[in-house]
Design a protein around this motif. Structure first.
Motif, PDB file in Angstrom:
ATOM      1  N   ALA A 112      -5.501  13.112  -2.824  1.00  0.00           N
ATOM      2  CA  ALA A 112      -6.229  13.217  -4.091  1.00  0.00           C
ATOM      3  C   ALA A 112      -6.004  11.998  -4.978  1.00  0.00           C
ATOM      4  CB  ALA A 112      -5.809  14.485  -4.827  1.00  0.00           C
ATOM      5  N   CYS A 113      -5.204  11.034  -4.494  1.00  0.00           N
ATOM      6  CA  CYS A 113      -5.011   9.804  -5.281  1.00  0.00           C
ATOM      7  C   CYS A 113      -5.576   8.597  -4.531  1.00  0.00           C
ATOM      8  CB  CYS A 113      -3.535   9.613  -5.627  1.00  0.00           C
ATOM      9  SG  CYS A 113      -3.270   8.610  -7.098  1.00  0.00           S
ATOM     10  N   GLY A 114      -6.163   8.849  -3.360  1.00  0.00           N
ATOM     11  CA  GLY A 114      -6.831   7.751  -2.646  1.00  0.00           C
ATOM     12  C   GLY A 114      -5.914   6.854  -1.837  1.00  0.00           C
ATOM     13  N   HIS A 115      -4.685   7.281  -1.578  1.00  0.00           N
ATOM     14  CA  HIS A 115      -3.771   6.413  -0.820  1.00  0.00           C
ATOM     15  C   HIS A 115      -4.227   6.262   0.631  1.00  0.00           C
ATOM     16  CE1 HIS A 115      -0.320   7.397  -3.911  1.00  0.00           C
ATOM     17  NE2 HIS A 115      -1.424   6.973  -4.487  1.00  0.00           N
ATOM     18  N   ASP A 116      -5.052   7.211   1.132  1.00  0.00           N
ATOM     19  CA  ASP A 116      -5.652   7.041   2.465  1.00  0.00           C
ATOM     20  C   ASP A 116      -6.484   5.756   2.501  1.00  0.00           C
ATOM     21  OD1 ASP A 116      -7.314   8.271   0.560  1.00  0.00           O
ATOM     22  OD2 ASP A 116      -8.476   9.388   2.051  1.00  0.00           O
ATOM     23  N   ALA A 146       0.871  -1.188   0.000  1.00  0.00           N
ATOM     24  CA  ALA A 146       0.000   0.000   0.000  1.00  0.00           C
ATOM     25  C   ALA A 146       0.897   1.225   0.000  1.00  0.00           C
ATOM     26  CB  ALA A 146      -0.880   0.007   1.240  1.00  0.00           C
ATOM     27  N   ASP A 147       0.487   2.253  -0.744  1.00  0.00           N
ATOM     28  CA  ASP A 147       1.250   3.509  -0.728  1.00  0.00           C
ATOM     29  C   ASP A 147       0.577   4.499   0.218  1.00  0.00           C
ATOM     30  OD1 ASP A 147      -0.909   3.649  -2.446  1.00  0.00           O
ATOM     31  OD2 ASP A 147       0.263   4.151  -4.217  1.00  0.00           O
ATOM     32  N   MET A 148       1.343   5.430   0.764  1.00  0.00           N
ATOM     33  CA  MET A 148       0.856   6.242   1.888  1.00  0.00           C
ATOM     34  C   MET A 148       0.800   7.741   1.626  1.00  0.00           C
ATOM     35  SD  MET A 148       2.798   4.601   5.188  1.00  0.00           S
ATOM     36  CE  MET A 148       4.451   5.157   4.793  1.00  0.00           C
ATOM     37  N   ALA A 188       6.062   7.937  -0.736  1.00  0.00           N
ATOM     38  CA  ALA A 188       6.521   8.623  -1.962  1.00  0.00           C
ATOM     39  C   ALA A 188       6.232   7.885  -3.265  1.00  0.00           C
ATOM     40  CB  ALA A 188       8.014   8.935  -1.869  1.00  0.00           C
ATOM     41  N   GLU A 189       5.062   7.259  -3.368  1.00  0.00           N
ATOM     42  CA  GLU A 189       4.723   6.652  -4.667  1.00  0.00           C
ATOM     43  C   GLU A 189       4.613   7.728  -5.734  1.00  0.00           C
ATOM     44  OE1 GLU A 189       2.760   5.670  -8.112  1.00  0.00           O
ATOM     45  OE2 GLU A 189       1.699   6.856  -6.621  1.00  0.00           O
ATOM     46  N   GLU A 190       4.162   8.915  -5.342  1.00  0.00           N
ATOM     47  CA  GLU A 190       3.981   9.989  -6.335  1.00  0.00           C
ATOM     48  C   GLU A 190       5.320  10.576  -6.786  1.00  0.00           C
ATOM     49  OE1 GLU A 190       1.190  10.452  -7.619  1.00  0.00           O
ATOM     50  OE2 GLU A 190      -0.366   9.949  -6.173  1.00  0.00           O
ATOM     51  N   GLY A 191       6.400  10.120  -6.206  1.00  0.00           N
ATOM     52  CA  GLY A 191       7.724  10.648  -6.539  1.00  0.00           C
ATOM     53  C   GLY A 191       8.235  11.531  -5.412  1.00  0.00           C
ATOM     54  N   MET A 251      -2.891  -2.698  -5.223  1.00  0.00           N
ATOM     55  CA  MET A 251      -4.190  -2.257  -5.756  1.00  0.00           C
ATOM     56  C   MET A 251      -4.235  -0.737  -5.774  1.00  0.00           C
ATOM     57  SD  MET A 251      -6.968  -2.860  -2.686  1.00  0.00           S
ATOM     58  CE  MET A 251      -6.474  -2.775  -0.962  1.00  0.00           C
ATOM     59  N   HIS A 252      -5.166  -0.200  -6.573  1.00  0.00           N
ATOM     60  CA  HIS A 252      -5.344   1.251  -6.613  1.00  0.00           C
ATOM     61  C   HIS A 252      -6.814   1.595  -6.817  1.00  0.00           C
ATOM     62  CE1 HIS A 252      -4.386   5.425  -6.958  1.00  0.00           C
ATOM     63  NE2 HIS A 252      -3.091   5.187  -6.924  1.00  0.00           N
ATOM     64  N   VAL A 253      -7.294   2.573  -6.056  1.00  0.00           N
ATOM     65  CA  VAL A 253      -8.650   3.078  -6.303  1.00  0.00           C
ATOM     66  C   VAL A 253      -8.599   4.061  -7.472  1.00  0.00           C
ATOM     67  CG1 VAL A 253      -9.473   2.761  -3.939  1.00  0.00           C
ATOM     68  CG2 VAL A 253      -8.359   4.900  -4.543  1.00  0.00           C
TER      69      VAL A 253
HETATM   70 ZN   LIG Z   1      -1.838   6.748  -6.532  1.00  0.00          ZN
END
Ligand SMILES: [Zn+2]
Ligand SMILES: [Zn+2]
Length: 439
Positions: free
Chosen positions: A129-133, A96-98, A164-167, A196-198
């Motif tokens: 805004a990318c749903g990582h929550d 999961a990304d945070m 830091a999935e978004e970079g 997974m990703h929403v």
């Molecule tokens: Zn994302």
């Protein structure tokens, strides 16, 4: 007595046949109030890439409560939790990304974010805004459901909570490649990695998983075209880098249209920055170009990057100009490039079967290729282990998902019905993998 006994046996058999299917949903239903509360709290307290300090502490403390062996400080704020189950079996990693984004939330929610952060020297609004929550909350839910079955399951699980999935911010390293170099898999070599990703472009209830290249590779390039400055009235006294760079941009359009096998996969070569010149009557000395190459196949990715270099070099030469090329070699700079997010066919078939069992066949699709890129495949590639990545719809039913505000929009809205779908999907995948011996 005998007929009764037989009926009882049949009843037990029927119940146990159904329970594997229902249990992921039942466990999810029981955990849902908790998962929803976690998600709302995280949503209200978003943190930018490489700054996930509060999130990381929260994740580590929950994992410890559940009995996981926890390592923190991997790739700065990354957390991993591992658990060995009652019987020997395969090793599964779930990621999961945070991190959140420098976006000011425009969704009217009671738990909307008013957080601020600093990004490239500016104070910015911060929003999930990318749903990582949702990813963090759902994945913790799965961790709890697996911990409750510790003695029944086989093998081992690792939960990877990745920053830091978004970079990473400019000048910093971060994300999946930093987790790899910090030894995320030092003591645990997974047999499979699942993510997974929403997404806004699917409605709640729908999930998709695509075999093969599902998300694009991403390579950022930088080309400097050097000419010779002259008066705009006498261009023959100089070498015009604007005309040369224009020719490079136009010739590069033939990479996709003339050189790549588009029967196999699509690809993109985009120039996003074209900088040159100071004044209308001066031919400048140089032009800078920046852009991105996207592909769904590693061979095509390599071919497009090689062709871009060849074209830039030779077109410049034809104009009497020179070029400095900064075109990445795949894998050479994992912090500025992502490989194709390739869903291993055999693993994807198993994931799809679990998704169908958890959600119903009519809710599971192949999905379209997604031209966005992810650092997720770097985790599996580093082992190497097969990986699979599925998508979970976030847009309310009845709303057109094609036109809904997309991930990264200040209006990105996650219908919380997605929390149940994502959790039961990931849980079912994990139960099938860890319950069946994994083969
Ligand atoms: Zn994302
Ligand atoms: Zn994103």
């Amino acid at each position: 007595m005998r007929p009764v006994t037989l009926a009882a046996v049949l009843l037990v058999a029927l119940c146990s046949a159904a329970s594997a299917e229902e249990s992921a949903q039942q466990s999810t239903a029981a955990l849902l109030p908790q998962i929803t509360a976690w998600r709302r709290d995280l949503h209200q307290h978003p943190e930018l890439s490489n700054r996930e300090v509060r999130t990381s502490k929260f994740v580590a403390s929950e994992l410890k409560k559940l009995g996981y062996e926890v390592r923190t400080g991997i790739a700065k704020t990354g957390v991993i939790g591992t658990m060995k189950f009652g019987k020997p079996g395969p090793k599964l990693a779930i990621r999961a990304d945070m991190d959140a984004l420098p976006v000011t939330e425009e969704v009217d929610l009671p738990f909307r974010s008013t957080a601020k952060g600093e990004y490239i020297g500016k104070t910015v609004g911060v929003m999930h805004a990318c749903g990582h929550d949702a990813h963090v909350a759902m994945t913790l839910g799965v961790a709890e459901a697996l911990a409750k079955r510790k003695n029944e399951l086989a093998g081992e699980v690792m939960f990877i909570f990745q920053p830091a999935e978004e970079g990473a911010p400019p000048g910093e390293e971060g994300g999946a490649p930093l987790m790899v170099s910090d030894g995320v898999f030092r003591d645990f070599r997974p047999d499979a990695v699942i993510g997974m990703h929403v997404v806004s472009f699917l409605n709640v209830g729908d999930v998709s998983v695509r075999e093969g290249g599902a998300m694009a590779s991403s390579d950022t390039f930088h080309i400097v075209v050097h000419g010779r400055q002259s008066h705009g009235a006498t261009p023959w006294k100089g070498i015009d880098p604007i005309v040369t760079a224009s020719d490079i941009v136009m010739s590069a359009q033939t990479i996709v249209s003339r050189e790549l096998d588009l029967n196999a996969n699509p690809a993109v070569v985009t120039f996003g920055v074209f900088n040159g010149g100071e004044r209308f009557n001066i031919v400048p000395d140089k032009v800078e170009l920046y852009g991105t190459v996207r592909a769904f196949d590693e061979g095509m990715r390599q071919q497009a990057l090689t062709s871009l270099g060849r074209i830039a070099q030779n077109v410049a030469e034809a104009h009497g100009a020179t070029v400095d090329l900064d075109i990445p070699k795949p894998g050479a700079d994992p912090f500025h490039s992502n490989p194709v997010n390739f869903n291993d066919p055999a693993l994807t078939k198993r994931v799809r079967a679990s998704l169908v069992a958890a959600n119903g066949a009519d809710r599971v699709s192949d999905g379209d290729r997604w031209m966005a890129s992810e650092d997720f495949p770097q985790l599996g590639n580093s082992v190497p282990a097969p990986s699979a990545y599925f998508l979970v719809g976030a847009t309310p039913k009845g709303q057109d998902a094609k036109t809904a505000p997309s991930n990264h929009s200040p209006k990105f809205f996650l219908d919380e019905g997605a929390l149940a779908v994502g959790t039961q999907s990931m849980l079912k995948i994990a139960l099938d993998f860890l319950g069946s011996g994994g083969r």
